[in-house]
Design an enzyme around this catalytic site. Sequence first.
Site, PDB file in Angstrom:
ATOM      1  N   TYR A 107      -2.693  10.504   0.274  1.00  0.00           N
ATOM      2  CA  TYR A 107      -3.767  10.584  -0.857  1.00  0.00           C
ATOM      3  C   TYR A 107      -3.875  11.829  -1.432  1.00  0.00           C
ATOM      4  O   TYR A 107      -4.131  12.209  -2.810  1.00  0.00           O
ATOM      5  CB  TYR A 107      -4.728  10.498   0.298  1.00  0.00           C
ATOM      6  CG  TYR A 107      -4.980   8.831   0.431  1.00  0.00           C
ATOM      7  CD1 TYR A 107      -5.374   8.079  -0.491  1.00  0.00           C
ATOM      8  CD2 TYR A 107      -4.615   8.442   1.318  1.00  0.00           C
ATOM      9  CE1 TYR A 107      -5.493   6.872  -0.443  1.00  0.00           C
ATOM     10  CE2 TYR A 107      -4.439   7.525   1.963  1.00  0.00           C
ATOM     11  CZ  TYR A 107      -5.302   6.061   0.990  1.00  0.00           C
ATOM     12  OH  TYR A 107      -5.521   4.684   1.158  1.00  0.00           O
ATOM     13  N   HIS A 161      -4.697  -8.102  -0.344  1.00  0.00           N
ATOM     14  CA  HIS A 161      -4.171  -6.263  -0.491  1.00  0.00           C
ATOM     15  C   HIS A 161      -3.611  -6.495   1.511  1.00  0.00           C
ATOM     16  O   HIS A 161      -1.998  -6.115   1.318  1.00  0.00           O
ATOM     17  CB  HIS A 161      -5.284  -5.309  -0.036  1.00  0.00           C
ATOM     18  CG  HIS A 161      -5.017  -4.083   0.069  1.00  0.00           C
ATOM     19  ND1 HIS A 161      -3.935  -3.531  -0.612  1.00  0.00           N
ATOM     20  CD2 HIS A 161      -4.345  -3.029   1.324  1.00  0.00           C
ATOM     21  CE1 HIS A 161      -3.326  -2.353  -0.554  1.00  0.00           C
ATOM     22  NE2 HIS A 161      -3.854  -1.607   0.805  1.00  0.00           N
ATOM     23  N   ASP A 192       1.147  -1.469   0.117  1.00  0.00           N
ATOM     24  CA  ASP A 192      -0.074  -0.046   0.180  1.00  0.00           C
ATOM     25  C   ASP A 192       0.636   1.526  -0.040  1.00  0.00           C
ATOM     26  O   ASP A 192       1.576   1.719  -0.700  1.00  0.00           O
ATOM     27  CB  ASP A 192      -0.909   0.026   1.284  1.00  0.00           C
ATOM     28  CG  ASP A 192      -2.483   0.535   1.260  1.00  0.00           C
ATOM     29  OD1 ASP A 192      -2.742   0.470   0.200  1.00  0.00           O
ATOM     30  OD2 ASP A 192      -2.067   2.038   1.617  1.00  0.00           O
TER      31      ASP A 192
END
Length: 397
Positions: free
Chosen positions: A316, A373, A196
């Site tokens: 982000y 994930h 990630d």
Amino acid sequence: MSLDAFAKFPARLPKGLTFFKVAIPQNEIDDMIKLLKLSKLPPETYETSMESRQYGVTRDWMIDAKKKWESFDWRKTEDMINSFPNFTLDIADQSGPHQIHFAALISQKPDAVPVVLLHGWPGNFLEFLPMLNLLRKKYTPETLPYHVIVPSLPGYAFSSPPPLDRDFRIEDVARIFDKLMKDLGFGNGYLVQGGDVGSKVARVMAAEHDSCKGVHVNFCIMPEPKDVSGELTKPEQVGLKRTEEFMKLGSSYALQHATKPGTLSFVLTSNPLSLLAWIAEKFLAWTDEDPPLNTILESVTLYWLTETLPTSLYPYRQLYTPGNVGAHEDPKWHITKPFGFSWFPKELAPIPRSWAATTGDLVFYRQHDSGGHFAALERPSVLLQDIEEFVAQVWKA
């Protein structure tokens, strides 16, 4: 075996390094449970009754999770965390002073390889503790082949938040973590593994810092590269369909994180139930099999008690805001050092080997038939084996 046995660093301890023990005040835990009990569930709708969870978590799942969270024993999680050596280190950086938390297993083997393991969102350092547990069962401090460092990203868990007076980027995290490893005595070289957001940080550490000698990732989301050749395997074709579905139906949260993190900060810290729904949806949608509810509650409770949901959203802005360049597209972050990639079929965006190879010098690749994930949580022994094989292949070379 005593806790201190895996806590003796080979170099002189840097100034500002202290042992850390998790001990959340009881009144904060009590307040969380009180707020949780007062939080209302919404009325049932067509969307919240869909067992497929195509519109998010279901009301039935939330009813069960809320009930179990109300009697959740956080102290057991604290005991588990504190069974590993934990530290904080003060780091002076151009972005300001930082205090970085990390768990670790330190070897007494003279030729042990320093390895840093990096999490992402909505993960945290807890993801890697099952792997650390496997290592301390398999090895003694005298035989452990690695110095394993598991930091909390700035703004996550027990690390200090990013600065208030300036933007904070992946490059800043990479620079701080490179200094972390140098200050701990590993300036001659280390390897980094990430998933990630951690995979993005790992790439920048490899590209911009000489002490980083190689990178292994289990996450490699990216657009289709130009001029890529070779036929895709059947699993890779299925993986690309999953990637397409994620980009269409599963990535809206990331745009919200990137463009409206301020608003989300108020929404997701207003009551614990909101935070549970937001984070649990990802744990359920991005895994091969639903994780144990207790595992989800551990992470959500950690975010709540450390008040780090607002401070964890900054990556982000850089990675998902339209017009910004990501960590794969920018040529300056191409990995020219040994690069490893572990592919898991239920990753949220499992891209083909040939695509990953365009982003670096791919010398290690392993395709798995299960896992998603959160590979370190879902398949700790499998991911650990890949990391150990990657280290054995690239370190001496």
